[in-house]
Design an enzyme around this catalytic site. Sequence first.
Site, PDB file in Angstrom:
ATOM      1  CB  CYS A   2     -54.822 -90.973  25.592  1.00 45.92           C
ATOM      2  SG  CYS A   2     -54.391 -92.405  24.628  1.00 45.92           S
ATOM      3  NE  ARG A  27     -51.871 -86.292  28.469  1.00 45.87           N
ATOM      4  CZ  ARG A  27     -51.780 -86.643  29.754  1.00 45.87           C
ATOM      5  NH1 ARG A  27     -51.578 -85.735  30.665  1.00 45.87           N
ATOM      6  NH2 ARG A  27     -51.901 -87.892  30.119  1.00 45.87           N
ATOM      7  CD1 TRP A  75     -48.828 -90.944  21.225  1.00 42.41           C
ATOM      8  CD2 TRP A  75     -48.749 -92.989  22.089  1.00 42.41           C
ATOM      9  NE1 TRP A  75     -47.546 -91.411  21.072  1.00 42.41           N
ATOM     10  CE2 TRP A  75     -47.468 -92.670  21.593  1.00 42.41           C
ATOM     11  CE3 TRP A  75     -48.941 -94.241  22.675  1.00 42.41           C
ATOM     12  CZ2 TRP A  75     -46.390 -93.544  21.665  1.00 42.41           C
ATOM     13  CZ3 TRP A  75     -47.863 -95.113  22.751  1.00 42.41           C
ATOM     14  CH2 TRP A  75     -46.609 -94.758  22.247  1.00 42.41           C
ATOM     15  CG  ASN A 107     -56.544 -90.803  28.680  1.00 38.85           C
ATOM     16  OD1 ASN A 107     -56.995 -90.809  27.545  1.00 38.85           O
ATOM     17  ND2 ASN A 107     -56.068 -89.711  29.257  1.00 38.85           N
ATOM     18  N   GLY A 108     -55.703 -95.179  29.179  1.00 37.09           N
ATOM     19  CA  GLY A 108     -55.275 -96.365  29.917  1.00 37.09           C
ATOM     20  C   GLY A 108     -55.357 -97.598  29.029  1.00 37.09           C
ATOM     21  CD  GLU A 503     -31.516 -84.095  28.700  1.00 36.33           C
ATOM     22  OE1 GLU A 503     -31.696 -85.329  28.754  1.00 36.33           O
ATOM     23  OE2 GLU A 503     -32.438 -83.292  28.481  1.00 36.33           O
ATOM     24  CE  LYS A 507     -34.348 -82.715  25.440  1.00 38.72           C
ATOM     25  NZ  LYS A 507     -34.328 -83.418  26.675  1.00 38.72           N
ATOM     26  CD  GLU A 510     -36.254 -86.162  23.863  1.00 40.55           C
ATOM     27  OE1 GLU A 510     -36.926 -86.793  24.671  1.00 40.55           O
ATOM     28  OE2 GLU A 510     -35.788 -85.033  24.113  1.00 40.55           O
ATOM     29  CG  HIS A 526     -12.782 -98.235  24.919  1.00 40.62           C
ATOM     30  ND1 HIS A 526     -11.622 -98.976  24.838  1.00 40.62           N
ATOM     31  CD2 HIS A 526     -12.561 -97.299  25.879  1.00 40.62           C
ATOM     32  CE1 HIS A 526     -10.758 -98.530  25.729  1.00 40.62           C
ATOM     33  NE2 HIS A 526     -11.295 -97.506  26.371  1.00 40.62           N
ATOM     34  CE  LYS A 625     -43.258 -82.446  28.943  1.00 44.58           C
ATOM     35  NZ  LYS A 625     -41.797 -82.292  28.812  1.00 44.58           N
TER      36      LYS A 625
HETATM   37  C1  G6P Z   1     -41.005 -89.115  27.874  1.00 42.34           C
HETATM   38  C2  G6P Z   1     -40.706 -87.658  27.545  1.00 42.34           C
HETATM   39  C3  G6P Z   1     -39.321 -87.284  28.076  1.00 42.34           C
HETATM   40  C4  G6P Z   1     -39.257 -87.567  29.559  1.00 42.34           C
HETATM   41  C5  G6P Z   1     -39.620 -89.017  29.890  1.00 42.34           C
HETATM   42  C6  G6P Z   1     -39.805 -89.221  31.386  1.00 42.34           C
HETATM   43  O1  G6P Z   1     -40.172 -89.934  27.149  1.00 42.34           O
HETATM   44  O2  G6P Z   1     -40.770 -87.442  26.143  1.00 42.34           O
HETATM   45  O3  G6P Z   1     -39.089 -85.912  27.842  1.00 42.34           O
HETATM   46  O4  G6P Z   1     -37.963 -87.289  30.012  1.00 42.34           O
HETATM   47  O5  G6P Z   1     -40.861 -89.367  29.278  1.00 42.34           O
HETATM   48  O6  G6P Z   1     -40.894 -88.448  31.795  1.00 42.34           O
HETATM   49  P1  G6P Z   1     -41.138 -87.947  33.271  1.00 42.34           P
HETATM   50  O7  G6P Z   1     -42.422 -87.176  33.186  1.00 42.34           O
HETATM   51  O8  G6P Z   1     -41.276 -89.175  34.126  1.00 42.34           O
HETATM   52  O9  G6P Z   1     -39.991 -87.117  33.670  1.00 42.34           O
END
Ligand code: G6P
Length: 630
Positions: A2, A27, A75, A107-108, A503, A507, A510, A526, A625
């Site tokens: 949010c 976000r 959100w 928010n929260g 990673e 990517k 995602e 395995h 985000k």
């Molecule tokens: C979310 C984002 C990721 C990020 C993760 C950790 O899942 O979409 O891209 O790596 O949070 O976020 P941070 O801000 O703690 O690195």
Amino acid sequence: MCGIVGYIGFRRAFERVLEGLQRLEYRGYDSSGVAVLDHEGQLAVQKTAGRLARLEAVVADGLPDSSIGIGHTRWATHGAPTDGNAHPHLGGGCANGQGHSVAVVHNGVIENYRSIKARLEVEGYVFQSETDSEVIAHLIDSCLKQILAAGPRVTDDITDAPCVAAVREAVSQLRGTYGLLVLFRDEPDLLVAARLGSPLVIGVGEDEYFIASDASPLAGHTNRIIYLADHEVAVIKREQLRVVHRDAGRIEPAVQPLDMAANDVGMGDYPHFMLKEIHEQAETVRAAMRGRIDHDNATALFGGLNLTPAHLQNINRVVLTGCGTSWHAALVGEYMIEEFARLPVEVEYASELRYRNPPIDKGTLLFAITQSGETADTLAALREMKRKGHPTLAICNAIGSTIANEADGGIYLHAGPEIGVASTKAFTSQCVVLAMLALYFGRLRHMSFEQGLTYIRALEQLPDLITEALKVDTVVRGIAERYRNANTFLYLGRQYNFPLALEGALKLKEISYIHAEGYPAAEMKHGPIALVDPLTPSVFMIPKDAVYEKVVLNLEEIKARKGPVIAVVSQGDDRVGQLADEVIELPACPDFLNPIVAAIPLQLLAYHIACLRGCDVDKPRNLAKSVTVE
Ligand code: G6P
């Protein structure tokens, strides 16, 4: 997740708030809304499910010409993403919806909202939404009515005015987390903000203030910022700002410089933030190293660790924690620190660490790795370790964020705002900071001066290596076109390239929604090898490093099963060139830098495939985000 925006000043609030919300879109959200005061002094609210463009369409005729307003991107947590559950929520009023006294964005998560709601329903309040947030609006109205019923207050202090007292009283009854912004029908020159566990910042202008849940809406409007702390309540009038503790007296807010230009939060000439951020990486890794290399002592310098040299010398174990991409950077850091500093490292998902009770001795140092500095699980893990008396440090990008503030010390990435939901430049900067930590701890322990200098020379080549790596864009785009319709990808690498395989797979899934798995290249025998067929590409990280021969063997195992191979190799590697179906050539570099350099083509591959599949690259479905809930 949010986002909150507010404006009070002399300009049209709706435009300011909408622009701020657009800057917070990254976000992640699923509905949005705004509230301003109309000409009759009533609260005018518009809110809608879906993207901000829908809100703009709903408000096509414009909201009243008001210079005070609040807005929100939601959100969903409690209740579906519907128009009714979107914020702002109104408090007070009667069953027909008229006469509301207060509008709130939140928010929260309010943990005790059910019991408060039950009590307020007995008082006659009628709820319009399924959210936990709506209780705050009615609770403030209820507190305000009680304060006014008790008779006039004799005070010149605006922090004691009835509306402010009502917010202070209401938040003292809440359990959970909140970043709150409150607009009152009867106070056209007042916004009240309050924070506990969910960030709020205030941009200070000339006779105007910008309030937001992070600094990006402020960029270009002001370069003076206040980071509100937990339990603080800000009372914001056009010509006056006061901050007070929720239950105690006045606090002098620290106004800090904000080093963020409107360009930093814009896309420039790029079609997406993600592509812009991929291309910024030569500069962002340089920024991560700036002022931190000490050639005279062949080591790294960190100004903010806040630990004595004696303490740092006695560290005998490092725990690295984080979530998502930050957790992958931690894995890269584990390889670096163990190899160069000979220090045992453990990497823990923050969401696991927070509830585990691992034996941790006095010589252990915890690093929380986080781009946003707000991830709920990472924050909770940090707090748990702090509570047990362990020193905690943050490796963080967002300046002034909660984790940066709560850690005992830390290292900023200085990568600038990262807006694309899929993390790119933060990952490479995190790896660079971890590489410098490996150097730093290495030099405190066994690493010789000469080895230190060699390491530094390698690190200093990184920006050029990244610039060179970015030249593979056209090749990668061609590969993306050929493999865009695959249903599953495998990403394989060994040693330093195993975390990168994770990673790369993250990517792709995602932003393109293609199933992808990262594995240590040899471990794929395995299990994952059962997935291999002519339609399932394997992306191999296979630079000329210490395990090159071993990975070539793994590659042949895939080829023997007719699996297409996309190989990321060192320039001029004809041997793999002949084995693989597709080749991406990168400049040669020391093993420990490979996950940083080879991250570039993996980011580009995910980006191009997602674009070709028509996905919303910067705002992928279901993702946020900054994940501020558990
Ligand atoms: C979310 C984002 C990721 C990020 C993760 C950790 O899942 O979409 O891209 O790596 O949070 O976020 P941070 O801000 O703690 O690195």
